[in-house]
Design an enzyme around this catalytic site. Structure first.
Site, PDB file in Angstrom:
ATOM      1  N   ALA A  51      46.142  50.992  35.060  1.00  0.00           N
ATOM      2  CA  ALA A  51      46.434  50.582  33.687  1.00  0.00           C
ATOM      3  C   ALA A  51      46.065  51.662  32.685  1.00  0.00           C
ATOM      4  O   ALA A  51      46.032  51.404  31.490  1.00  0.00           O
ATOM      5  CB  ALA A  51      45.684  49.298  33.379  1.00  0.00           C
ATOM      6  N   ASN A  80      38.273  48.402  35.662  1.00  0.00           N
ATOM      7  CA  ASN A  80      38.595  49.274  36.799  1.00  0.00           C
ATOM      8  C   ASN A  80      39.063  50.626  36.272  1.00  0.00           C
ATOM      9  O   ASN A  80      38.795  51.666  36.873  1.00  0.00           O
ATOM     10  CB  ASN A  80      39.693  48.644  37.657  1.00  0.00           C
ATOM     11  CG  ASN A  80      39.181  47.432  38.405  1.00  0.00           C
ATOM     12  OD1 ASN A  80      38.393  47.562  39.333  1.00  0.00           O
ATOM     13  ND2 ASN A  80      39.602  46.257  37.988  1.00  0.00           N
ATOM     14  N   HIS A 125      43.152  50.719  25.506  1.00  0.00           N
ATOM     15  CA  HIS A 125      42.149  51.675  25.989  1.00  0.00           C
ATOM     16  C   HIS A 125      42.330  52.991  25.250  1.00  0.00           C
ATOM     17  O   HIS A 125      43.441  53.527  25.201  1.00  0.00           O
ATOM     18  CB  HIS A 125      42.326  51.938  27.493  1.00  0.00           C
ATOM     19  CG  HIS A 125      42.386  50.692  28.316  1.00  0.00           C
ATOM     20  ND1 HIS A 125      41.307  49.859  28.504  1.00  0.00           N
ATOM     21  CD2 HIS A 125      43.401  50.125  29.016  1.00  0.00           C
ATOM     22  CE1 HIS A 125      41.655  48.848  29.281  1.00  0.00           C
ATOM     23  NE2 HIS A 125      42.932  48.976  29.597  1.00  0.00           N
TER      24      HIS A 125
HETATM   25  N1  LIG Z   1      43.031  49.896  38.587  1.00  0.00           N
HETATM   26  C1  LIG Z   1      43.531  49.285  37.524  1.00  0.00           C
HETATM   27  O1  LIG Z   1      43.999  49.945  36.600  1.00  0.00           O
HETATM   28  C2  LIG Z   1      43.535  47.815  37.446  1.00  0.00           C
HETATM   29  C3  LIG Z   1      42.992  47.061  38.448  1.00  0.00           C
HETATM   30  N2  LIG Z   1      43.012  45.698  38.398  1.00  0.00           N
HETATM   31  C4  LIG Z   1      42.395  44.977  39.515  1.00  0.00           C
HETATM   32  O2  LIG Z   1      43.377  44.776  40.532  1.00  0.00           O
HETATM   33  C5  LIG Z   1      43.019  43.634  41.319  1.00  0.00           C
HETATM   34  C6  LIG Z   1      44.225  42.704  41.456  1.00  0.00           C
HETATM   35  O3  LIG Z   1      44.631  42.287  40.164  1.00  0.00           O
HETATM   36  P1  LIG Z   1      45.724  41.141  39.960  1.00  0.00           P
HETATM   37  O4  LIG Z   1      46.866  41.343  40.876  1.00  0.00           O
HETATM   38  O5  LIG Z   1      45.965  41.035  38.510  1.00  0.00           O
HETATM   39  O6  LIG Z   1      44.891  39.877  40.436  1.00  0.00           O
HETATM   40  P2  LIG Z   1      45.470  38.430  40.803  1.00  0.00           P
HETATM   41  O7  LIG Z   1      44.312  37.499  40.653  1.00  0.00           O
HETATM   42  O8  LIG Z   1      46.723  38.141  40.066  1.00  0.00           O
HETATM   43  O9  LIG Z   1      45.841  38.589  42.345  1.00  0.00           O
HETATM   44  C7  LIG Z   1      44.895  38.703  43.374  1.00  0.00           C
HETATM   45  C8  LIG Z   1      45.488  38.024  44.596  1.00  0.00           C
HETATM   46  O10 LIG Z   1      44.618  38.220  45.711  1.00  0.00           O
HETATM   47  C9  LIG Z   1      44.661  37.031  46.480  1.00  0.00           C
HETATM   48  N3  LIG Z   1      43.529  36.947  47.394  1.00  0.00           N
HETATM   49  C10 LIG Z   1      42.237  36.663  47.107  1.00  0.00           C
HETATM   50  N4  LIG Z   1      41.514  36.637  48.245  1.00  0.00           N
HETATM   51  C11 LIG Z   1      42.357  36.913  49.259  1.00  0.00           C
HETATM   52  C12 LIG Z   1      42.211  36.988  50.670  1.00  0.00           C
HETATM   53  N5  LIG Z   1      41.031  36.813  51.258  1.00  0.00           N
HETATM   54  N6  LIG Z   1      43.309  37.269  51.423  1.00  0.00           N
HETATM   55  C13 LIG Z   1      44.511  37.467  50.844  1.00  0.00           C
HETATM   56  N7  LIG Z   1      44.715  37.388  49.501  1.00  0.00           N
HETATM   57  C14 LIG Z   1      43.646  37.116  48.717  1.00  0.00           C
HETATM   58  C15 LIG Z   1      44.672  35.916  45.439  1.00  0.00           C
HETATM   59  O11 LIG Z   1      45.134  34.695  46.000  1.00  0.00           O
HETATM   60  C16 LIG Z   1      45.647  36.503  44.421  1.00  0.00           C
HETATM   61  O12 LIG Z   1      46.984  36.127  44.708  1.00  0.00           O
HETATM   62  C17 LIG Z   1      41.840  42.983  40.600  1.00  0.00           C
HETATM   63  O13 LIG Z   1      40.622  43.351  41.211  1.00  0.00           O
HETATM   64  C18 LIG Z   1      41.920  43.575  39.203  1.00  0.00           C
HETATM   65  O14 LIG Z   1      40.676  43.593  38.560  1.00  0.00           O
HETATM   66  C19 LIG Z   1      43.642  45.052  37.369  1.00  0.00           C
HETATM   67  C20 LIG Z   1      44.187  45.768  36.346  1.00  0.00           C
HETATM   68  C21 LIG Z   1      44.131  47.190  36.252  1.00  0.00           C
HETATM   69  O1  LIG Z   2      44.887  46.057  32.713  1.00  0.00           O
HETATM   70  C1  LIG Z   2      44.077  46.675  32.011  1.00  0.00           C
HETATM   71  O2  LIG Z   2      44.305  47.000  30.842  1.00  0.00           O
HETATM   72  C2  LIG Z   2      42.782  47.171  32.588  1.00  0.00           C
HETATM   73  C3  LIG Z   2      42.129  46.299  33.541  1.00  0.00           C
HETATM   74  O3  LIG Z   2      42.320  45.108  33.588  1.00  0.00           O
HETATM   75  C4  LIG Z   2      41.178  46.917  34.474  1.00  0.00           C
HETATM   76  O4  LIG Z   2      40.946  48.115  34.389  1.00  0.00           O
HETATM   77  O5  LIG Z   2      40.653  46.203  35.330  1.00  0.00           O
END
Ligand SMILES: NC(=O)C1=CN([C@@H]2O[C@H](COP(=O)(O)OP(=O)(O)OC[C@H]3O[C@@H](n4cnc5c(N)ncnc54)[C@H](O)[C@@H]3O)[C@@H](O)[C@H]2O)C=CC1
Ligand SMILES: O=C([O-])CC(=O)C(=O)O
Length: 274
Positions: free
Chosen positions: A128, A196, A226
């Site tokens: 992001a 993250n 951000h």
């Molecule tokens: N690096 C970056 O820039 C960003 C990272 N993130 C992170 O990415 C990750 C995913 O975010 P989202 O997709 O928005 O979350 P989300 O909550 O929409 O999806 C996560 C999925 O993982 C599934 N899940 C949970 N435990 C599980 C298991 N044991 N086996 C299989 N599936 C399982 C859930 O049922 C859900 O469908 C989060 O940790 C979030 O904080 C989010 C935004 C930005």
């Molecule tokens: O989506 C965003 O703006 C950032 C975010 O949630 C993350 O870094 O976990």
């Protein structure tokens, strides 16, 4: 499923079919050069039947800790708590793991040594954020400071451990409130689903202890905002991004697109940007 390959295509497994994972799986199913969607892990298979039936080629559904045996690249799109179960089996086998729950890497840093010892790789997309190419480049020289300010709408922050533990009431805010100021490492502990990006920024630059982060709850914004300031011996730069939240209000829509862009680079003939 065995670890045998039937073609030169790289097999990709997606762990978690939430806001990010479902879009990544869809893009793979629609076609990314040289890559095939081989498997997915979901917590509740019944919930995802409709989605999986809509794919052109239905992937295997596997337990999250078995994806590493069934793919060349495992894409972690799950909560931070699942990071180790997804990444460890992959890198132990010399495979690549794409990690979006980057904050979780700080508590599982040995995975990097494990990957190194076994020829595996851990790939962190820009996610992001913006400009990790410039931060990587500046880090080849000397970076003096990295500062990041994150502002999120109230819906995007609700339930964060920092807010719960400190009993901060953000629901009736009328103006922006600075919730946190400190290192990226501490920010990730307090806001694991929100910053993250700060950890990714820190790993590209001067590390989680020297990267300074502020987190604001801001009822005046509708996007995840951000802003970053980098001071280095090669350049000074400021970057900003205003992310439209996805169906998960904590997660910007661009995050899934960044993962897809990273996957496209794995076999693309022309790669632009570092
Ligand atoms: N690096 C970056 O820039 C960003 C990272 N993130 C992170 O990415 C990750 C995913 O975010 P989202 O997709 O928005 O979350 P989300 O909550 O929409 O999806 C996560 C999925 O993982 C599934 N899940 C949970 N435990 C599980 C298991 N044991 N086996 C299989 N599936 C399982 C859930 O049922 C859900 O469908 C989060 O940790 C979030 O904080 C989010 C935004 C930005
Ligand atoms: O989506 C965003 O703006 C950032 C975010 O949630 C993350 O870094 O976990």
């Amino acid at each position: 499923m065995t670890d045998q390959k039937t073609s030169n295509e790289l097999r990709v497994a997606v762990a978690g079919l939430g806001s990010i994972g479902s879009k990544v799986a869809t893009a793979l199913d629609q076609g990314i050069e040289g890559l095939t969607l081989s498997a997915v892990a979901v917590r509740d298979p019944a919930k995802h039947q409709g989605f999986l039936s809509g794919l052109r080629h239905r992937p295997q559904i596997m337990p999250i800790d078995q994806l590493g045996a069934a793919a060349d690249i495992v894409v972690e799109c799950a909560p931070t708590s699942q990071l180790r179960a997804i990444v460890e089996p992959a890198v132990k086998r010399g495979k690549s793991a794409v990690v979006v729950s980057v904050g979780g890497l700080l508590d599982n840093y040995d995975l990097i040594d494990l990957a190194r010892a076994n020829g595996g790789r851990i790939l962190v997309p820009t996610g992001a954020l913006i400009g990790l190419d410039a931060v990587n480049a500046a880090a080849v020289g000397t970076i003096h400071s990295v500062k990041m300010v994150t502002r999120k709408p109230i819906d995007g922050l609700r339930g964060a451990p920092f807010i719960v533990q400190n009993k901060v009431d953000i629901d009736d805010l009328r103006e922006p409130l600075k919730l946190f100021e400190g290192s990226a490492r501490d920010a990730a502990k307090g806001f694991p689903a929100n910053v993250n990006v700060a950890v990714a920024l820190s790993l590209a630059g001067i590390g989680p202890d020297r990267t300074q982060v502020q987190v604001w709850a801001d009822p005046t914004v509708t996007r995840n905002v951000h802003r970053i300031e980098v001071e280095a011996d090669s350049a000074r730069f400021s970057m900003g991004i205003e992310n439209i939240p996805s169906e998960n209000p904590k997660t910007g829509m661009i995050t899934a697109l960044s993962v897809i862009a990273l996957l496209r680079k794995q076999r693309a003939t022309l790669c632009v940007g570092t």
